[in-house]
Design an enzyme around this catalytic site. Structure first.
Site, mmCIF file in Angstrom:
data_model
loop_
_atom_site.group_PDB
_atom_site.id
_atom_site.type_symbol
_atom_site.label_atom_id
_atom_site.label_comp_id
_atom_site.label_asym_id
_atom_site.label_seq_id
_atom_site.Cartn_x
_atom_site.Cartn_y
_atom_site.Cartn_z
ATOM 1 N N ASN A 180 1.466 -9.414 -3.758
ATOM 2 C CA ASN A 180 2.010 -10.778 -3.622
ATOM 3 C C ASN A 180 2.499 -11.120 -2.213
ATOM 4 O O ASN A 180 2.417 -12.256 -1.782
ATOM 5 C CB ASN A 180 3.112 -11.024 -4.664
ATOM 6 C CG ASN A 180 4.240 -10.026 -4.601
ATOM 7 O OD1 ASN A 180 4.120 -8.968 -3.991
ATOM 8 N ND2 ASN A 180 5.337 -10.352 -5.243
ATOM 9 N N LYS A 203 -0.176 2.287 1.669
ATOM 10 C CA LYS A 203 -1.320 1.901 0.840
ATOM 11 C C LYS A 203 -1.076 0.504 0.290
ATOM 12 O O LYS A 203 -0.191 0.307 -0.541
ATOM 13 C CB LYS A 203 -1.505 2.872 -0.328
ATOM 14 C CG LYS A 203 -2.846 2.643 -1.034
ATOM 15 C CD LYS A 203 -2.908 3.264 -2.408
ATOM 16 C CE LYS A 203 -2.229 2.414 -3.443
ATOM 17 N NZ LYS A 203 -2.814 1.069 -3.619
ATOM 18 N N GLY A 255 6.114 -2.859 -6.921
ATOM 19 C CA GLY A 255 5.090 -3.139 -7.932
ATOM 20 C C GLY A 255 5.700 -3.216 -9.318
ATOM 21 O O GLY A 255 6.876 -3.542 -9.475
ATOM 22 N N THR A 259 4.219 1.314 -13.324
ATOM 23 C CA THR A 259 3.803 2.164 -12.195
ATOM 24 C C THR A 259 5.024 2.800 -11.545
ATOM 25 O O THR A 259 4.980 3.956 -11.137
ATOM 26 C CB THR A 259 2.998 1.348 -11.159
ATOM 27 O OG1 THR A 259 1.952 0.663 -11.840
ATOM 28 C CG2 THR A 259 2.385 2.231 -10.095
ATOM 29 N N GLU A 277 11.047 -0.997 -5.982
ATOM 30 C CA GLU A 277 11.263 -2.444 -5.986
ATOM 31 C C GLU A 277 10.342 -3.000 -7.061
ATOM 32 O O GLU A 277 9.158 -3.202 -6.816
ATOM 33 C CB GLU A 277 10.902 -2.963 -4.587
ATOM 34 C CG GLU A 277 11.768 -4.093 -4.133
ATOM 35 C CD GLU A 277 11.197 -5.410 -4.540
ATOM 36 O OE1 GLU A 277 11.385 -5.773 -5.719
ATOM 37 O OE2 GLU A 277 10.569 -6.063 -3.709
ATOM 38 N N CYS A 311 8.635 -11.263 -7.533
ATOM 39 C CA CYS A 311 9.400 -10.380 -8.420
ATOM 40 C C CYS A 311 10.801 -10.915 -8.719
ATOM 41 O O CYS A 311 11.314 -10.733 -9.807
ATOM 42 C CB CYS A 311 9.487 -8.993 -7.818
ATOM 43 S SG CYS A 311 10.160 -9.006 -6.157
ATOM 44 N N GLU A 491 15.959 -2.680 0.291
ATOM 45 C CA GLU A 491 15.171 -3.036 1.466
ATOM 46 C C GLU A 491 15.964 -4.090 2.218
ATOM 47 O O GLU A 491 16.781 -4.806 1.624
ATOM 48 C CB GLU A 491 13.805 -3.583 1.036
ATOM 49 C CG GLU A 491 13.067 -2.551 0.211
ATOM 50 C CD GLU A 491 11.572 -2.745 0.129
ATOM 51 O OE1 GLU A 491 11.149 -3.770 -0.439
ATOM 52 O OE2 GLU A 491 10.836 -1.873 0.615
#
Ligand SMILES: NC(=O)C1=CN([C@@H]2O[C@H](COP(=O)(O)OP(=O)(O)OC[C@H]3O[C@@H](n4cnc5c(N)ncnc54)[C@H](O)[C@@H]3O)[C@@H](O)[C@H]2O)C=CC1
Ligand SMILES: C[N+](C)(C)CCCC(=O)O
Length: 517
Positions: A180, A203, A255, A259, A277, A311, A491
Site C-alpha cells: 500500500n 523485500k 503486512g 503473516t 506493523e 492499515c 516506526e
C-alpha cells in the site's frame, strides 16, 4: 543487490494499475534505465518488458515480470549487506547523517519521477503519491538528524569506578513491506535502521516491486557502502529465506496479521527481535460538539486515502446520535464527489485497488454487509471509467455504510478498501467501550471541541496511534505502531531508534579486584 540472480525460481507477475502510457510514465521507466543498475541484465530485461507492455496501453494487464530471489540470491544479498555493515557501523553518526541527508536530497529532487513510478506501482493517485514521497524524504532527514545523537549514558559507581552504556547497531536487518505504501514503508524502515548503523535487505510486496529498487539506487548514489541497502524480490518463499537467514539480526514487517504471526514464529526460532506493523479496524469517534466540517474531512481522511488500503484507517466511525443525520448526509455528499479514475491525472483523488482478487474481496465485504442489514448510503459498486483505456482497471466507488451494528462483519474485520461504517452512539462511556471491543489496536481518533473529553477519551483508547481533531496525518517525528493484534515495536519518532539498536553495558573498575575466593 550486488550479484545477478543465478537461479530462475518461479517468476512473479503483477497486474498493472490503470495508467495511460503517457510521456510521464515512459519518462519514469527510462529514468529507471538511466541509472545504471547493479543487476544490469536482470533489471534491463525487466524494464524493457515494462516499456513494451506500457506501449500497448493495457490497464489491468501485466506490466513487468521479475524473477523471484531464491535462497542463493537472498544469501548473496545478506552477505553483501554484511560486508557493507562492517564499514557503515564503524562510521560516526555524523558521517552517516551526511549520507542520509544526501539520499533525502536526491529523493526530494526526483520527487515527481518517483511519485509517477509509485502511481504505476500501486495505482494510487499521483496527488497522494507525491505526499508519500515527501514523507519519505522527511523521514530520512529526521533520522539523519538523530544519527549523531545515538548515545549511551555514564553511571557513577563507588570508589571512582563507573559504568557506561553504548547503543550499538544490530547488524543486517530484514525489511518486509506491504503493497500500500511501497516506497514510504521502505523509508520508514531503512531510515532508522541505517541511522543506527545497520544494513538492510528489503523485500517489497510482489505486487509493488518497482520503487524500492529506485530507493536502493538512490542510497548508492548518496554514498552508502555498496550493498548496505539491498533489495530482494519475491513473495512468501523469498520472505522466509530472509527471515530464517542466520545472519539476519532483526525483522521489521508490515503486512497482515496472519503473516505477522508466521514472521514472529520464524523470528522466535532464531531469537531475533521483530517489529510488526499489522492491520487494524480503528475507531473514529465524532462527538456532537465537534467542528462538523473538520469532522467530515477527518472521516474522509480516515477512510479513503490510497483507495482505503491503509492499515490505520478509522473505518468504524462512531457518531453521537444527536448529529448522526447531519454528519452522515455531509459525509455521503462529499464521498460522492471524490474523483475516481486515471491515477496519473492531476485532479484524480482515488485510483485503482491493488489487484482483481482484492477488489473482489472488498466487494464481498459489501455484499455481506448488505445481507447482514447494513444500508449502502453511497458507492460500493465497481467503477468503470468513461475512458475506454481504463475499462479493465480495478476501480470502485468509495462506499459509506449506514445502519451498522457492532456485530457485523464489515464492522469487525479489516476490509482494506474504501468502505466506511457509520455507527451511532449515545454516551462517552458507551463509545469508549465499543471502540475498544476489537482484537486490533493500531489507531483511533476523536473529534470534539471539549479538550478534557478529548484527552480523556484517547487515554482510554487501547490503540498505539491516536488523533485528536484530525486523522491519518503522518509527521515522521511521531512514533507509529500498534497495540494488541496490530503488532508491536514502533516506526518513526525517536522511539524507532530503540528498535534498531541494542544496549551494551560496560562496567569499569578503577580500584583493585576484591575477590571472594
Ligand atoms: N498494516 C499494513 O500496513 C498492511 C496490512 N495489510 C493487510 O494484509 C492483507 C493482505 O495484504 P498482503 O500484502 O497480501 O499482506 P501479506 O501479509 O500477505 O504480505 C506482506 C508482505 O509479507 C510477505 N510475506 C507473505 N508471506 C510471508 C511469509 N510466510 N514469510 C515472509 N514474508 C511473507 C509478502 O510477500 C509481502 O511482502 C491486506 O488485505 C490487509 O489486511 C496489507 C498491507 C499493509
Ligand atoms: C501514511 N499513513 C499514515 C496514511 C498510513 C501509514 C500506515 C500504512 O502503511 O498503512
Amino acid at each position: 543487490f550486488s550479484q545477478p540472480p543465478t537461479s530462475a525460481s518461479p517468476s512473479r507477475w503483477r497486474l498493472m494499475p490503470p495508467v495511460q502510457a503517457s510521456s510521464s510514465v515512459l519518462a519514469a521507466v527510462f529514468c529507471l534505465l538511466r541509472h545504471k543498475p547493479v543487476i544490469e541484465s536482470f533489471w534491463q530485461k525487466s524494464a524493457l518488458a515494462l516499456v513494451s507492455v506500457l506501449l500497448k496501453m493495457c490497464p489491468g494487464r501485466v506490466i513487468t515480470k521479475l524473477l523471484s530471489s531464491g535462497e542463493k540470491e537472498v544469501d548473496l544479498a545478506v552477505q553483501s549487506a554484511k560486508a557493507a555493515f562492517k564499514i557503515w557501523s564503524q562510521m560516526s553518526g555524523m558521517e552517516r547523517s551526511r549520507v542520509l541527508l544526501e539520499a533525502a536530497r536526491i529523493i526530494r529532487e526526483q520527487r515527481e519521477e518517483i511519485a509517477t513510478l509509485e502511481t504505476i506501482n500501486n495505482g494510487k493517485s499521483i496527488f497522494e503519491a507525491r505526499v508519500d514521497i515527501d514523507i519519505s524524504w522527511q523521514c530520512l532527514e529526521y533520522y539523519a538528524g538523530l544519527a549523531g545523537s545515538l548515545a549511551g549514558e555514564h553511571i557513577q559507581l563507588p570508589g571512582g569506578s563507573f559504568g557506561y552504556t553504548r547503543r550499538e547497531p544490530l547488524g543486517v536487518c530484514a525489511g518486509i513491506g506491504a503493497w500500500n505504501y511501497p516506497f514510504q514503508v521502505a523509508c520508514w524502515k531503512a531510515a532508522p535502521a541505517l541511522a543506527c548503523g545497520n544494513a538492510m535487505v528489503f523485500k517489497p510486496s510482489p505486487f509493488t516491486p518497482l520503487t524500492v529498487v529506485r530507493l536502493a539506487e538512490i542510497f548508492t548514489e548518496a554514498g552508502v557502502p555498496k550493498g548496505l541497502f539491498n533489495v530482494v524480490q519475491g513473495g512468501a518463499a523469498t520472505g522466509q529465506f530472509l527471515c530464517h537467514h542466520p545472519d539476519v539480526a532483526k525483522i521489521s514487517f508490515t503486512g497482515s496479521v496472519p503473516t505477522g504471526i508466521k514472521i514472529m514464529g520464524m523470528a522466535a526460532k532464531g531469537i531475533k527481535p521483530v517489529t510488526l506493523e499489522l492491520g487494524g479496524k480503528s475507531p473514529l469517534i465524532i462527538f456532537s460538539d465537534c467542528a462538523l466540517e473538520n469532522a467530515v474531512n477527518g472521516a474522509l481522511m480516515a477512510n479513503f486515502l490510497t483507495q482505503g488500503e491503509v492499515c490505520c484507517n478509522g473505518t468504524r466511525v462512531f457518531v453521537e446520535r444527536k448529529i448522526l443525520d447531519v454528519f452522515t448526509k455531509e459525509v455521503v455528499k462529499r464521498t460522492q464527489k471524490i474523483k475516481i479514475g486515471d491515477p496519473l491525472l492531476e485532479d484524480t483523488r482515488m485510483g485503482a485497488l491493488i489487484n482483481r482478487p482484492h477488489l473482489d474481496r472488498v466487494q464481498g465485504f459489501i455484499k455481506q454487509a448488505k445481507e447482514q442489514g447494513a444500508e449502502v448510503l453511497c458507492g460500493g459498486d465497481v467503477y468503470v471509467p468513461d475512458d475506454p483505456k481504463l475499462k479493465n482497471g480495478y476501480y470502485m466507488q468509495p462506499c459509506v455504510l449506514g445502519n451498522c451494528t457492532d456485530d457485523m462483519t464489515c464492522v469487525k474485520e479489516e476490509i482494506f478498501g474504501p468502505v466506511m461504517s457509520i455507527l451511532p452512539f449515545d454516551t462517552e462511556e458507551e463509545v469508549v467501550e465499543r471502540a475498544n471491543n476489537t482484537k486490533f489496536g493500531l489507531a483511533g481518533g476523536v473529534f470534539t471541541r471539549d479538550i478534557q473529553k478529548a484527552h480523556r477519551v484517547v487515554a482510554a483508547l487501547k490503540a498505539g496511534m491516536c488523533f485528536i481533531n484530525n486523522y491519518n496525518i503522518s509527521p515522521v517525528e511521531l512514533p507509529f505502531g500498534g497495540y494488541k493484534a496490530s503488532g508491536f515495536g514502533r516506526e518513526n519518532g525517536r522511539a524507532a531508534m530503540e528498535y534498531y539498536s541494542q544496549l551494551k553495558t560496560v562496567c569499569v573498575e578503577m580500584g583493585d579486584v576484591e575477590s571472594v575466593f
